[in-house]
Design an enzyme around this catalytic site. Structure first.
Site, PDB file in Angstrom:
ATOM      1  N   CYS A 131       1.926  -4.556   4.103  1.00 57.32           N
ATOM      2  CA  CYS A 131       1.743  -3.107   4.299  1.00 57.32           C
ATOM      3  C   CYS A 131       1.165  -2.754   5.673  1.00 57.32           C
ATOM      4  O   CYS A 131       1.198  -1.597   6.073  1.00 57.32           O
ATOM      5  CB  CYS A 131       0.874  -2.538   3.202  1.00 57.32           C
ATOM      6  SG  CYS A 131       1.464  -2.959   1.560  1.00 57.32           S
ATOM      7  N   HIS A 143      -1.448   4.232   5.193  1.00 55.21           N
ATOM      8  CA  HIS A 143      -0.473   3.556   4.338  1.00 55.21           C
ATOM      9  C   HIS A 143      -0.519   4.194   2.956  1.00 55.21           C
ATOM     10  O   HIS A 143      -1.602   4.382   2.384  1.00 55.21           O
ATOM     11  CB  HIS A 143      -0.798   2.054   4.273  1.00 55.21           C
ATOM     12  CG  HIS A 143      -0.073   1.361   3.171  1.00 55.21           C
ATOM     13  ND1 HIS A 143       1.280   1.502   2.981  1.00 55.21           N
ATOM     14  CD2 HIS A 143      -0.518   0.536   2.181  1.00 55.21           C
ATOM     15  CE1 HIS A 143       1.642   0.801   1.927  1.00 55.21           C
ATOM     16  NE2 HIS A 143       0.576   0.202   1.418  1.00 55.21           N
ATOM     17  N   ASN A 181       4.601   3.342  -3.291  1.00 53.80           N
ATOM     18  CA  ASN A 181       4.160   2.482  -2.192  1.00 53.80           C
ATOM     19  C   ASN A 181       5.371   1.722  -1.650  1.00 53.80           C
ATOM     20  O   ASN A 181       5.970   0.918  -2.375  1.00 53.80           O
ATOM     21  CB  ASN A 181       3.095   1.509  -2.740  1.00 53.80           C
ATOM     22  CG  ASN A 181       2.624   0.500  -1.712  1.00 53.80           C
ATOM     23  OD1 ASN A 181       3.174   0.386  -0.625  1.00 53.80           O
ATOM     24  ND2 ASN A 181       1.602  -0.256  -2.068  1.00 53.80           N
TER      25      ASN A 181
HETATM   26  N1  ACO Z   1      -0.068   1.943 -17.272  1.00 54.41           N
HETATM   27  C1  ACO Z   1      -1.045   2.048 -18.205  1.00 54.41           C
HETATM   28  N2  ACO Z   1      -2.155   1.280 -18.171  1.00 54.41           N
HETATM   29  C2  ACO Z   1      -2.257   0.403 -17.163  1.00 54.41           C
HETATM   30  C3  ACO Z   1      -1.289   0.248 -16.177  1.00 54.41           C
HETATM   31  C4  ACO Z   1      -0.134   1.055 -16.249  1.00 54.41           C
HETATM   32  N3  ACO Z   1       0.857   1.005 -15.346  1.00 54.41           N
HETATM   33  N4  ACO Z   1      -1.680  -0.714 -15.316  1.00 54.41           N
HETATM   34  C5  ACO Z   1      -2.883  -1.144 -15.739  1.00 54.41           C
HETATM   35  N5  ACO Z   1      -3.225  -0.472 -16.857  1.00 54.41           N
HETATM   36  C6  ACO Z   1      -4.445  -0.637 -17.657  1.00 54.41           C
HETATM   37  C7  ACO Z   1      -5.022  -2.013 -17.514  1.00 54.41           C
HETATM   38  O1  ACO Z   1      -4.428  -2.924 -18.420  1.00 54.41           O
HETATM   39  C8  ACO Z   1      -6.470  -1.755 -17.824  1.00 54.41           C
HETATM   40  O2  ACO Z   1      -6.623  -1.713 -19.214  1.00 54.41           O
HETATM   41  P1  ACO Z   1      -7.782  -2.615 -19.902  1.00 54.41           P
HETATM   42  O3  ACO Z   1      -9.067  -2.085 -19.363  1.00 54.41           O
HETATM   43  O4  ACO Z   1      -7.566  -2.369 -21.353  1.00 54.41           O
HETATM   44  O5  ACO Z   1      -7.501  -4.023 -19.475  1.00 54.41           O
HETATM   45  C9  ACO Z   1      -6.720  -0.345 -17.305  1.00 54.41           C
HETATM   46  O6  ACO Z   1      -5.433   0.253 -17.161  1.00 54.41           O
HETATM   47  C10 ACO Z   1      -7.434  -0.332 -15.969  1.00 54.41           C
HETATM   48  O7  ACO Z   1      -6.785  -1.249 -15.102  1.00 54.41           O
HETATM   49  P2  ACO Z   1      -7.288  -1.454 -13.628  1.00 54.41           P
HETATM   50  O8  ACO Z   1      -6.387  -2.402 -12.896  1.00 54.41           O
HETATM   51  O9  ACO Z   1      -8.756  -1.772 -13.628  1.00 54.41           O
HETATM   52  O10 ACO Z   1      -7.083   0.031 -13.063  1.00 54.41           O
HETATM   53  P3  ACO Z   1      -7.565   0.658 -11.711  1.00 54.41           P
HETATM   54  O11 ACO Z   1      -8.425   1.816 -12.001  1.00 54.41           O
HETATM   55  O12 ACO Z   1      -8.107  -0.354 -10.750  1.00 54.41           O
HETATM   56  O13 ACO Z   1      -6.183   1.193 -11.100  1.00 54.41           O
HETATM   57  C11 ACO Z   1      -4.562   0.534  -9.447  1.00 54.41           C
HETATM   58  C12 ACO Z   1      -5.140   0.278 -10.835  1.00 54.41           C
HETATM   59  C13 ACO Z   1      -3.896   1.899  -9.466  1.00 54.41           C
HETATM   60  C14 ACO Z   1      -3.538  -0.527  -9.146  1.00 54.41           C
HETATM   61  C15 ACO Z   1      -5.682   0.535  -8.391  1.00 54.41           C
HETATM   62  O14 ACO Z   1      -6.494  -0.611  -8.581  1.00 54.41           O
HETATM   63  C16 ACO Z   1      -5.147   0.523  -6.993  1.00 54.41           C
HETATM   64  O15 ACO Z   1      -4.534   1.462  -6.529  1.00 54.41           O
HETATM   65  N6  ACO Z   1      -5.399  -0.564  -6.242  1.00 54.41           N
HETATM   66  C17 ACO Z   1      -4.884  -0.688  -4.897  1.00 54.41           C
HETATM   67  C18 ACO Z   1      -3.442  -1.059  -4.930  1.00 54.41           C
HETATM   68  C19 ACO Z   1      -2.903  -1.165  -3.521  1.00 54.41           C
HETATM   69  O16 ACO Z   1      -3.369  -0.498  -2.636  1.00 54.41           O
HETATM   70  N7  ACO Z   1      -1.956  -2.013  -3.298  1.00 54.41           N
HETATM   71  C20 ACO Z   1      -1.452  -2.116  -1.957  1.00 54.41           C
HETATM   72  C21 ACO Z   1      -0.837  -3.345  -1.733  1.00 54.41           C
HETATM   73  S1  ACO Z   1       0.772  -3.475  -2.371  1.00 54.41           S
HETATM   74  C22 ACO Z   1       1.608  -4.557  -1.335  1.00 54.41           C
HETATM   75  O17 ACO Z   1       1.044  -5.138  -0.518  1.00 54.41           O
HETATM   76  C23 ACO Z   1       3.075  -4.710  -1.560  1.00 54.41           C
END
Ligand code: ACO
Length: 309
Positions: free
Chosen positions: A113, A236, A266
């Site tokens: 990214c 990004h 993304n």
């Molecule tokens: N739908 C429903 N529930 C979901 C989903 C989904 N798609 N994905 C995860 N959950 C659930 C999980 O299982 C978890 O449930 P649990 O507590 O029962 O286990 C709960 O939601 C919380 O999961 P987290 O991963 O802790 O959620 P978080 O608040 O951290 O949000 C997210 C997740 C959106 C991915 C966030 O962490 C984020 O944006 N991180 C940065 C991602 C990023 O910037 N990536 C860039 C790089 S990509 C690349 O390089 C190609």
């Protein structure tokens, strides 16, 4: 101050819109969860287009916008980690598709990214050396080809697309940047048994909301460019909440942040380049404007740049 300047921009999306409700038919998720956690409403998926097809469409549109022909371009930099094939490089194939001359340097940059920022830093350095006249810099990703469609934690985040800019080096240009790398292949990467994207979302989130404001603030401090001199900020497009958090920690008002993640998801190395293409089409990138762009991603890598139109 001399540096590269943007002559024209273009973009291309994947050919099919996939909504959050569509994603909910594939994995256990919901429109409400995806919107609340990421701001994403839909993404474009390239079902019938290759990564090269999207790179070509974005390039042709940027060249048309710049009024530059393929023969005038002597440097092509494609930023991607989702090449259709490992070799020849996307940049080399693209040179052939565009009808560029043989006296051309073509290279792919794999920095996930952060790729488009790294591509611009590379192009600026090469053009400053005086051996090149005009560069075509593309961010292009077909992330659907590397997404694990059984993993709801990752697959709902990604989209496909490409953005391109044509640049030349000018005494009237402006380019300043910073960058960094903190090697760690457990938090975010692509590979392993499935050959797919894996990610520890919360770790990436924490990294982004601390490193990106730091990178932007250090660049502002280093360049002494005041908040009024920057017309737009493009982060990004990984998560709306990350962008909003960054906006609270830097000197630029939230209105200066351009965002399209709600429509595109993304798109990794393509995201900043697609924003530039859209902004150009909307008439936002008039000559003289300065844009601050900041990226982060796999590596872990990060980088920010100020670039002028
Ligand atoms: N739908 C429903 N529930 C979901 C989903 C989904 N798609 N994905 C995860 N959950 C659930 C999980 O299982 C978890 O449930 P649990 O507590 O029962 O286990 C709960 O939601 C919380 O999961 P987290 O991963 O802790 O959620 P978080 O608040 O951290 O949000 C997210 C997740 C959106 C991915 C966030 O962490 C984020 O944006 N991180 C940065 C991602 C990023 O910037 N990536 C860039 C790089 S990509 C690349 O390089 C190609």
């Amino acid at each position: 101050m001399a540096g590269i300047r943007i002559l024209g921009c273009g973009y291309s999306y994947g050919d099919r819109i996939v909504t959050n409700d569509d994603m909910a038919k594939i994995v256990d998720t919901s429109d409400a969860w995806i919107r609340r956690k990421t701001g994403i409403r839909q993404r474009y998926i390239a079902e019938n287009k290759s990564n090269l097809d999207m790179a070509q469409e974005a390039s042709l549109s940027a060249m048309k916008c710049a009024g530059v022909t393929a023969e005038e371009i002597d440097l092509i930099v494609v930023c991607t980690f989702t090449q259709d094939d490992p070799t020849p490089s996307m940049a080399c194939k693209l040179a052939g598709k565009l009808g560029a001359g043989n006296d051309i340097l073509t290279l792919d940059i794999n920095s996930a990214c952060s790729g488009f920022i790294y591509g611009c830093i590379t192009a600026n350095a090469l053009l400053a050396g005086g051996s090149f006249r005009k560069a075509l810099i593309i961010g292009a990703e077909k992330l659907s080809s590397r997404a694990d469609m059984t993993d709801r934690r990752t697959c709902v985040l990604f989209g496909d697309g490409a953005g391109a800019i044509v640049c030349e080096y000018s005494e009237d240009g402006f380019f300043e940047s910073n960058f960094g790398c903190m090697p760690n292949d457990t938090i975010l990467g692509c590979g392993g048994d499935k050959g797919a994207i894996y990610m520890n979302g919360p770790e990436v989130y924490r990294f982004a909301v601390s490193k990106i404001p730091q990178s932007i603030n250090e660049l502002v401090e280093k360049t002494k460019v005041g908040p009024d001199e920057i017309d737009y900020v493009i982060c990004h497009q990984a998560n709306m909440r990350i962008i909003d958090s960054v906006a609270e920690k830097v000197v630029f008002p939230a209105e200066k942040f351009y965002k399209n993640i709600q429509n595109t998801g993304n798109t990794s190395a393509a995201s900043i380049a697609i924003c530039l293409g859209e902004m150009c089409e909307k008439g936002l990138l008039t000559p003289g404007r300065k844009i601050l762009c900041s990226g982060f991603g796999g590596g872990l890598t990060w980088g920010s740049m100020i670039i002028k139109v």
